[in-house]
Scaffold this motif. Sequence first.
Motif, mmCIF file in Angstrom:
data_model
loop_
_atom_site.group_PDB
_atom_site.id
_atom_site.type_symbol
_atom_site.label_atom_id
_atom_site.label_comp_id
_atom_site.label_asym_id
_atom_site.label_seq_id
_atom_site.Cartn_x
_atom_site.Cartn_y
_atom_site.Cartn_z
ATOM 1 N N GLY A 1 -2.879 2.982 -2.854
ATOM 2 C CA GLY A 1 -1.918 3.882 -2.219
ATOM 3 C C GLY A 1 -1.496 5.000 -3.146
ATOM 4 N N CYS A 2 -1.308 4.665 -4.434
ATOM 5 C CA CYS A 2 -0.921 5.649 -5.445
ATOM 6 C C CYS A 2 -1.979 6.735 -5.585
ATOM 7 N N PHE B 1 0.841 -1.205 0.000
ATOM 8 C CA PHE B 1 0.000 0.000 0.000
ATOM 9 C C PHE B 1 0.875 1.253 0.000
ATOM 10 N N PHE B 2 1.866 1.287 0.882
ATOM 11 C CA PHE B 2 2.715 2.479 0.969
ATOM 12 C C PHE B 2 3.665 2.602 -0.215
ATOM 13 N N LYS B 3 3.952 1.495 -0.893
ATOM 14 C CA LYS B 3 4.757 1.597 -2.112
ATOM 15 C C LYS B 3 4.030 2.425 -3.161
ATOM 16 N N GLY B 4 2.705 2.463 -3.057
ATOM 17 C CA GLY B 4 1.938 3.321 -3.951
ATOM 18 C C GLY B 4 2.264 4.796 -3.769
ATOM 19 N N PHE B 5 2.791 5.159 -2.591
ATOM 20 C CA PHE B 5 3.147 6.555 -2.319
ATOM 21 C C PHE B 5 4.383 6.995 -3.111
ATOM 22 N N ILE C 1 -4.421 7.571 -3.503
ATOM 23 C CA ILE C 1 -4.543 8.345 -2.265
ATOM 24 C C ILE C 1 -3.409 9.347 -2.147
ATOM 25 N N ALA C 2 -2.181 8.909 -2.450
ATOM 26 C CA ALA C 2 -1.019 9.806 -2.362
ATOM 27 C C ALA C 2 -1.174 10.994 -3.303
ATOM 28 N N LEU D 1 -3.402 -2.913 -3.863
ATOM 29 C CA LEU D 1 -3.063 -2.026 -2.740
ATOM 30 C C LEU D 1 -2.084 -0.942 -3.175
ATOM 31 N N ALA D 2 -1.154 -1.292 -4.052
ATOM 32 C CA ALA D 2 -0.234 -0.278 -4.581
ATOM 33 C C ALA D 2 -1.009 0.777 -5.372
#
Length: 204
Positions: free
Chosen positions: A186-187, A106-110, A189-190, A182-183
């Motif tokens: 996260g992307c 998920f956070f890798k999407g950031f 959302i970021a 999830l990536a």
Amino acid sequence: MKYKKNSKIHIILFAIVIFVLLWSVIKPLDYLDWLAEVSPGVVIITILVLTYKKFRFTTLSYVIISFLCILTFIGGHYTYSEVPLFNWIKDEFDLKRNNYDRMGHFFKGFSAIVVRETLLRLTPLSKGAWLFGITTSIVLSIAALYEIIEWLSTKVSKGGKASKDFVGMQGDQWDAQWDMALAFIGCVIALLILSKWHNKFLKK
């Protein structure tokens, strides 16, 4: 003055990341898995250090990169399916799996913010729908490439323990799809939450 202040912040971030990297190499659960997990982070750090004087990212991008590297190094030390805090959460809430891997993807999407900055500074693209779409596509491509690498690792090692730890499926046949989804979340959302803030960093 602002330039020097930012440089100090970048040095602090670098020091923290290196500290976590050194900690992670001390008696990891599996050295082969550790090597597979931390290698991408080490390569990225090396490239950023070598190009720092020629191409300096915003502090926001460096914070995101540092955070992602730290998550990776922790996962490499314990393996993604055995991170203690998430084992406790799994037991406490009677979950089917250790979700550290899910959180990591998920956070890798950031990393979308880093991709966004690279596109804005090195290509003719400007802020708008095209930038949003291309950034999202690149992040999804990276997420898919990572899943392909994980799949290939199982073929090369013929399903050895290190490759199983690296893939971290934990018995879920849809693990790759979950990771990419999830990536993607996260992307998006970021980009929705951080883009305006990112623009302020770019102006500076």
